[in-house]
Scaffold this motif. Structure first.
Motif, PDB file in Angstrom:
ATOM      1  N   GLU A 115       7.276   1.016  -6.641  1.00 57.77           N
ATOM      2  CA  GLU A 115       8.095   2.217  -6.707  1.00 57.77           C
ATOM      3  C   GLU A 115       8.062   2.964  -5.372  1.00 57.77           C
ATOM      4  OE1 GLU A 115       7.308   4.643 -10.114  1.00 57.77           O
ATOM      5  OE2 GLU A 115       7.861   3.046 -11.521  1.00 57.77           O
ATOM      6  N   ILE A 116       9.097   3.710  -5.113  1.00 53.11           N
ATOM      7  CA  ILE A 116       9.172   4.468  -3.864  1.00 53.11           C
ATOM      8  C   ILE A 116       8.098   5.556  -3.830  1.00 53.11           C
ATOM      9  CG2 ILE A 116      10.677   5.774  -2.322  1.00 53.11           C
ATOM     10  CD1 ILE A 116      11.392   2.800  -2.714  1.00 53.11           C
ATOM     11  N   ALA A 117       7.599   5.956  -4.989  1.00 51.36           N
ATOM     12  CA  ALA A 117       6.466   6.891  -5.024  1.00 51.36           C
ATOM     13  C   ALA A 117       5.227   6.297  -4.370  1.00 51.36           C
ATOM     14  CB  ALA A 117       6.158   7.298  -6.460  1.00 51.36           C
ATOM     15  N   ASP A 118       5.195   4.965  -4.198  1.00 52.23           N
ATOM     16  CA  ASP A 118       4.070   4.316  -3.530  1.00 52.23           C
ATOM     17  C   ASP A 118       4.109   4.471  -2.014  1.00 52.23           C
ATOM     18  OD1 ASP A 118       3.314   3.349  -6.055  1.00 52.23           O
ATOM     19  OD2 ASP A 118       4.440   1.486  -5.806  1.00 52.23           O
ATOM     20  N   LEU A 119       5.244   4.908  -1.482  1.00 53.10           N
ATOM     21  CA  LEU A 119       5.395   4.957  -0.035  1.00 53.10           C
ATOM     22  C   LEU A 119       4.440   5.944   0.616  1.00 53.10           C
ATOM     23  CD1 LEU A 119       6.821   4.244   2.604  1.00 53.10           C
ATOM     24  CD2 LEU A 119       8.662   5.843   1.979  1.00 53.10           C
ATOM     25  N   ALA A 120       4.360   7.164   0.102  1.00 54.84           N
ATOM     26  CA  ALA A 120       3.509   8.187   0.730  1.00 54.84           C
ATOM     27  C   ALA A 120       2.036   7.777   0.735  1.00 54.84           C
ATOM     28  CB  ALA A 120       3.699   9.533   0.044  1.00 54.84           C
ATOM     29  N   PRO A 121       1.457   7.317  -0.390  1.00 54.04           N
ATOM     30  CA  PRO A 121       0.062   6.868  -0.331  1.00 54.04           C
ATOM     31  C   PRO A 121      -0.153   5.685   0.608  1.00 54.04           C
ATOM     32  CG  PRO A 121       0.725   7.270  -2.603  1.00 54.04           C
ATOM     33  CD  PRO A 121       1.972   7.331  -1.777  1.00 54.04           C
ATOM     34  N   THR A 122       0.855   4.796   0.701  1.00 53.61           N
ATOM     35  CA  THR A 122       0.733   3.637   1.585  1.00 53.61           C
ATOM     36  C   THR A 122       0.733   4.067   3.046  1.00 53.61           C
ATOM     37  OG1 THR A 122       1.825   2.227  -0.042  1.00 53.61           O
ATOM     38  CG2 THR A 122       1.790   1.444   2.225  1.00 53.61           C
ATOM     39  N   LEU A 123       1.665   4.931   3.425  1.00 54.69           N
ATOM     40  CA  LEU A 123       1.698   5.428   4.795  1.00 54.69           C
ATOM     41  C   LEU A 123       0.452   6.235   5.120  1.00 54.69           C
ATOM     42  CD1 LEU A 123       5.441   6.548   5.169  1.00 54.69           C
ATOM     43  CD2 LEU A 123       4.361   4.460   6.034  1.00 54.69           C
ATOM     44  N   ALA A 124      -0.028   6.995   4.157  1.00 52.59           N
ATOM     45  CA  ALA A 124      -1.251   7.773   4.378  1.00 52.59           C
ATOM     46  C   ALA A 124      -2.419   6.853   4.704  1.00 52.59           C
ATOM     47  CB  ALA A 124      -1.564   8.615   3.145  1.00 52.59           C
ATOM     48  N   PRO A 148      -0.937  12.778  -0.171  1.00 50.06           N
ATOM     49  CA  PRO A 148      -0.596  14.126  -0.658  1.00 50.06           C
ATOM     50  C   PRO A 148      -1.207  14.376  -2.029  1.00 50.06           C
ATOM     51  CG  PRO A 148       1.327  13.098   0.333  1.00 50.06           C
ATOM     52  CD  PRO A 148       0.273  12.043   0.273  1.00 50.06           C
ATOM     53  N   ALA A 149      -1.625  15.605  -2.278  1.00 58.89           N
ATOM     54  CA  ALA A 149      -2.452  15.935  -3.442  1.00 58.89           C
ATOM     55  C   ALA A 149      -1.794  15.603  -4.770  1.00 58.89           C
ATOM     56  CB  ALA A 149      -2.823  17.417  -3.398  1.00 58.89           C
ATOM     57  N   GLN A 150      -0.491  15.757  -4.878  1.00 60.61           N
ATOM     58  CA  GLN A 150       0.200  15.533  -6.143  1.00 60.61           C
ATOM     59  C   GLN A 150       0.849  14.154  -6.245  1.00 60.61           C
ATOM     60  OE1 GLN A 150       0.315  17.590  -8.869  1.00 60.61           O
ATOM     61  NE2 GLN A 150      -1.220  18.792  -7.786  1.00 60.61           N
ATOM     62  N   ALA A 151       0.525  13.259  -5.310  1.00 61.74           N
ATOM     63  CA  ALA A 151       1.138  11.926  -5.311  1.00 61.74           C
ATOM     64  C   ALA A 151       0.798  11.175  -6.588  1.00 61.74           C
ATOM     65  CB  ALA A 151       0.677  11.142  -4.090  1.00 61.74           C
ATOM     66  N   GLN A 152       1.792  10.523  -7.163  1.00 61.73           N
ATOM     67  CA  GLN A 152       1.622   9.715  -8.368  1.00 61.73           C
ATOM     68  C   GLN A 152       1.733   8.221  -8.082  1.00 61.73           C
ATOM     69  OE1 GLN A 152       4.594  12.635 -10.038  1.00 61.73           O
ATOM     70  NE2 GLN A 152       3.734  11.902 -11.971  1.00 61.73           N
ATOM     71  N   GLY A 153       2.098   7.865  -6.852  1.00 60.42           N
ATOM     72  CA  GLY A 153       2.185   6.466  -6.475  1.00 60.42           C
ATOM     73  C   GLY A 153       0.823   5.922  -6.064  1.00 60.42           C
ATOM     74  N   ARG A 154       0.835   4.676  -5.607  1.00 61.33           N
ATOM     75  CA  ARG A 154      -0.409   3.999  -5.219  1.00 61.33           C
ATOM     76  C   ARG A 154      -0.259   3.388  -3.838  1.00 61.33           C
ATOM     77  NH1 ARG A 154       0.093  -1.666  -6.161  1.00 61.33           N
ATOM     78  NH2 ARG A 154       2.113  -2.168  -7.132  1.00 61.33           N
ATOM     79  N   ASP A 155      -1.374   3.181  -3.184  1.00 62.85           N
ATOM     80  CA  ASP A 155      -1.398   2.507  -1.894  1.00 62.85           C
ATOM     81  C   ASP A 155      -1.085   1.026  -2.104  1.00 62.85           C
ATOM     82  OD1 ASP A 155      -1.965   1.431   0.594  1.00 62.85           O
ATOM     83  OD2 ASP A 155      -4.134   1.786   0.471  1.00 62.85           O
ATOM     84  N   LEU A 156      -0.065   0.528  -1.442  1.00 61.84           N
ATOM     85  CA  LEU A 156       0.310  -0.877  -1.569  1.00 61.84           C
ATOM     86  C   LEU A 156      -0.585  -1.803  -0.760  1.00 61.84           C
ATOM     87  CD1 LEU A 156       4.199  -0.481  -1.465  1.00 61.84           C
ATOM     88  CD2 LEU A 156       2.738  -0.845  -3.466  1.00 61.84           C
ATOM     89  N   GLN A 157      -1.506  -1.214  -0.012  1.00 56.81           N
ATOM     90  CA  GLN A 157      -2.532  -1.964   0.711  1.00 56.81           C
ATOM     91  C   GLN A 157      -1.931  -3.037   1.612  1.00 56.81           C
ATOM     92  OE1 GLN A 157      -5.340  -3.268  -2.331  1.00 56.81           O
ATOM     93  NE2 GLN A 157      -6.296  -1.251  -2.375  1.00 56.81           N
ATOM     94  N   LEU A 158      -1.032  -2.602   2.469  1.00 55.77           N
ATOM     95  CA  LEU A 158      -0.418  -3.518   3.418  1.00 55.77           C
ATOM     96  C   LEU A 158      -1.413  -3.884   4.506  1.00 55.77           C
ATOM     97  CD1 LEU A 158       3.121  -1.936   3.829  1.00 55.77           C
ATOM     98  CD2 LEU A 158       2.306  -3.568   2.135  1.00 55.77           C
ATOM     99  N   LYS A 159      -1.493  -5.152   4.804  1.00 51.45           N
ATOM    100  CA  LYS A 159      -2.409  -5.644   5.833  1.00 51.45           C
ATOM    101  C   LYS A 159      -1.649  -6.553   6.787  1.00 51.45           C
ATOM    102  CE  LYS A 159      -5.904  -3.750   3.673  1.00 51.45           C
ATOM    103  NZ  LYS A 159      -6.561  -2.534   4.203  1.00 51.45           N
ATOM    104  N   PRO A 160      -2.077  -6.580   8.046  1.00 44.70           N
ATOM    105  CA  PRO A 160      -1.420  -7.485   9.012  1.00 44.70           C
ATOM    106  C   PRO A 160      -1.557  -8.940   8.578  1.00 44.70           C
ATOM    107  CG  PRO A 160      -2.801  -5.882  10.143  1.00 44.70           C
ATOM    108  CD  PRO A 160      -3.106  -5.760   8.692  1.00 44.70           C
TER     109      PRO A 160
END
Length: 552
Positions: free
Chosen positions: A523-532, A540-552
């Motif tokens: 989901e696009i809600a995952d974008l902010a935690p991933t970029l963070a 961000p404190a109210q984020a409902q998404g998850r880190d997609l854990q992108l790795k090189p």
């Protein structure tokens, strides 16, 4: 004075020369530092993912193809909320929070207590700088209840810069957040400006950019098809009766400013529904990168650039049209030049590039019907009259249904109480009347939206769009291929159906995200935690998404 004006015009026209020669050489892969110096978010307003993959063979080597061939991209990225409109989508991207938390339930809505209209970024306390400010203009992020990734960054690093740029006020303000700076296109003057929320006066570089009147360079310019006619066989030809013919017309080639004597408000407005507004917006973004020294000052910065033209074009002609098809190809070439500019100016290994959209798009109902689909237009005025007629017959009270608001029907609780009616009875009856109307799939009550049922189709998506302090009591979902419509032609978006929720989520950054397609649904809600996570910041404190854990 004349010499200065010519010099400024030359600088602006140079900035507008965005389309570089295509090259098959992959972008540089310089060694990346530990964290990106600049996070760049590019938003294409109204771009469904199906258009990116559907025209992949016609893309330039280094526009969208930079992500598809050399980056990490998610082929099944969706919005999780149900009312998929511009403001809601832009609010999700860098907050990770659905409208139920952010409060940005739509582009506009009616106050459920007073019935007065509310604009998502409207704030009467502030005005545009050196430009007229109409009522309900977007001037601040006051209505955004949550923090963005840029707010997190500037709280930790006040010297960092967070800049949002867009053809629309909401496309600039919402990603920029509370602590960033937003610049938006002024369709009355052809300038880029900001508001008094952000600053007392525009920086000199912005004044110089506008002084050259770069929008005027597109006066009488022709939007012609980029490729030979035979290459557009997969899209619907121009001049269909359902394609809106006002503005620049509904056929290519089209002359922007045709039959006008000089640039003016009508020309500047019409520019938005052409490839030239994207070109102008990216020129301003280039000026911002250079003059604000983004990514080159020893601290992290964030740049958000939201390109608005594709949305205007899809609204007028439909995403199935040749005009939309051709606009995507022009946009692709403009992106290629912008990305190559970032490589030179910031350094290919120094920034992370992300591209997404705020929503997808529905095919025009008339086109869908011609293809054998059940499609149609749910029109507001007649629908409201039909509901009120049914309620009056049942309760003997006129106008218990106040108005449509965002994705729902707003009922007059005060009037119901004055007439001694139990509101639950009025709500249930209004729901029944709505379900009688052509094109209505489901109607959810306030009790359902505040409940915990996750099995009823569409309910969870509409719950994520529902802020009880701002939203109408009854939330409506139309059948597939039906749209809420206020005019007889064109198309729109705003549903929980996949053609409206399915958008690009594309990453590029040597050393940060790796390469290849990811087919899992995200989901696009995952974008902010991933970029963070990539930037080394807390989400961000109210984020409902998850880190997609992108790795090189």
């Amino acid at each position: 004075m004349l010499h200065t004006r010519r010099r400024l015009l030359g600088l602006a026209l140079a900035a507008l020369s965005l389309v570089s020669a295509c090259t098959t050489t992959p972008p540089p892969t310089a060694a990346a530092p530990q964290r990106p110096k600049l996070l760049v978010l590019v938003v294409i307003d109204g771009l469904p993912m199906r258009q990116v993959t559907g025209y992949r063979d016609q893309l330039a080597p280094d526009g969208f193809a930079r992500f598809l061939d050399h980056g990490r991209w998610f082929s099944q990225a969706h919005y999780g909320h149900g009312h998929t409109v511009t403001a809601a989508g832009h609010s999700v991207m860098l907050t990770g929070a659905y409208p139920q938390r952010s409060g940005i339930i739509s582009n506009e809505w009616r106050d459920p207590v007073t019935g007065e209209p509310v604009y998502n970024t409207g704030d009467a306390a502030y005005t545009y700088l050196d430009n007229p400010t109409a009522p309900l203009s977007g001037t601040s992020p006051r209505n955004l209840k949550v923090e963005t990734l840029g707010d997190v960054l500037r709280t930790r690093s006040p010297q960092s810069k967070v800049i949002g740029i867009s053809g629309k006020d909401r496309g600039a303000i919402l990603p920029a957040g509370h602590k960033g700076t937003a610049y938006m296109y002024m369709s009355e003057t052809g300038q880029f400006s900001s508001s008094t929320y952000y600053m007392a006066a525009r920086p000199q570089w912005v004044k110089d950019f506008n002084a050259a009147r770069p929008a005027d360079a597109f006066f009488k310019k022709t939007w012609a098809p980029l490729l030979p006619e035979s290459t557009y066989s997969r899209s619907v030809p121009d001049g269909q009766p359902w394609q809106i013919a006002s503005g620049n017309g509904n056929r290519l080639p089209a002359v922007v400013g045709d039959k006008m004597d000089a640039p003016g408000p009508r020309f500047y407005g019409n520019l938005l529904a052409s490839p030239f507004a994207d070109e102008l917006t990216l020129a301003f973004a280039r000026a911002a990168v250079k003059n604000e020294q983004l990514g080159r000052r020893g601290v992290q910065d964030i740049l958000s650039v939201s390109l608005s033209s594709h949305d205007y074009i899809n609204h007028a002609f439909g995403p199935e049209s040749r005009l939309s098809h051709d606009h995507l190809l022009h946009l692709d070439r403009h992106l290629q030049a912008f990305f190559q500019f970032l490589d030179r100016e910031v350094g290919a290994g120094n920034y992370l590039l992300t591209l997404t959209a705020d929503h997808g798009f529905t095919d025009t109902p008339e086109w869908a019907t011609s293809q054998g689909r059940d499609a149609g237009r749910f029109t507001w005025g007649p629908s409201l009259a039909a509901v009120n007629a049914g309620l009056a017959a049942r309760f003997g009270v006129d106008k218990l249904a106040w108005n449509f608001s965002a994705s729902g029907l707003l009922l007059d609780e005060k009037l119901a109480a004055e007439r001694g009616l139990k509101f639950a009875d009025v709500e249930a009856a209004a729901r029944e009347e709505l379900l009688k109307l052509p094109g209505v799939e489901a109607v959810f009550t306030r009790e359902q939206l505040l409940g915990s049922d996750t099995t009823t189709p569409y309910l969870e998506a509409m719950r994520k769009s529902y802020d009880p302090t701002r939203a109408a009591q009854l939330q409506i979902v139309l059948k597939r291929h039906w749209i809420m419509s206020y005019r007889p032609g064109g198309s729109t978006h705003g549903s929980p159906h996949d053609y409206d929720t399915h958008v690009p989520l594309l990453f590029w950054g040597p050393g940060y995200v790796g390469q290849g397609e990811v087919k899992q649904r995200v989901e696009i809600a995952d974008l902010a935690p991933t970029l963070a996570a990539i930037a080394g910041l807390p989400a961000p404190a109210q984020a409902q998404g998850r880190d997609l854990q992108l790795k090189p």
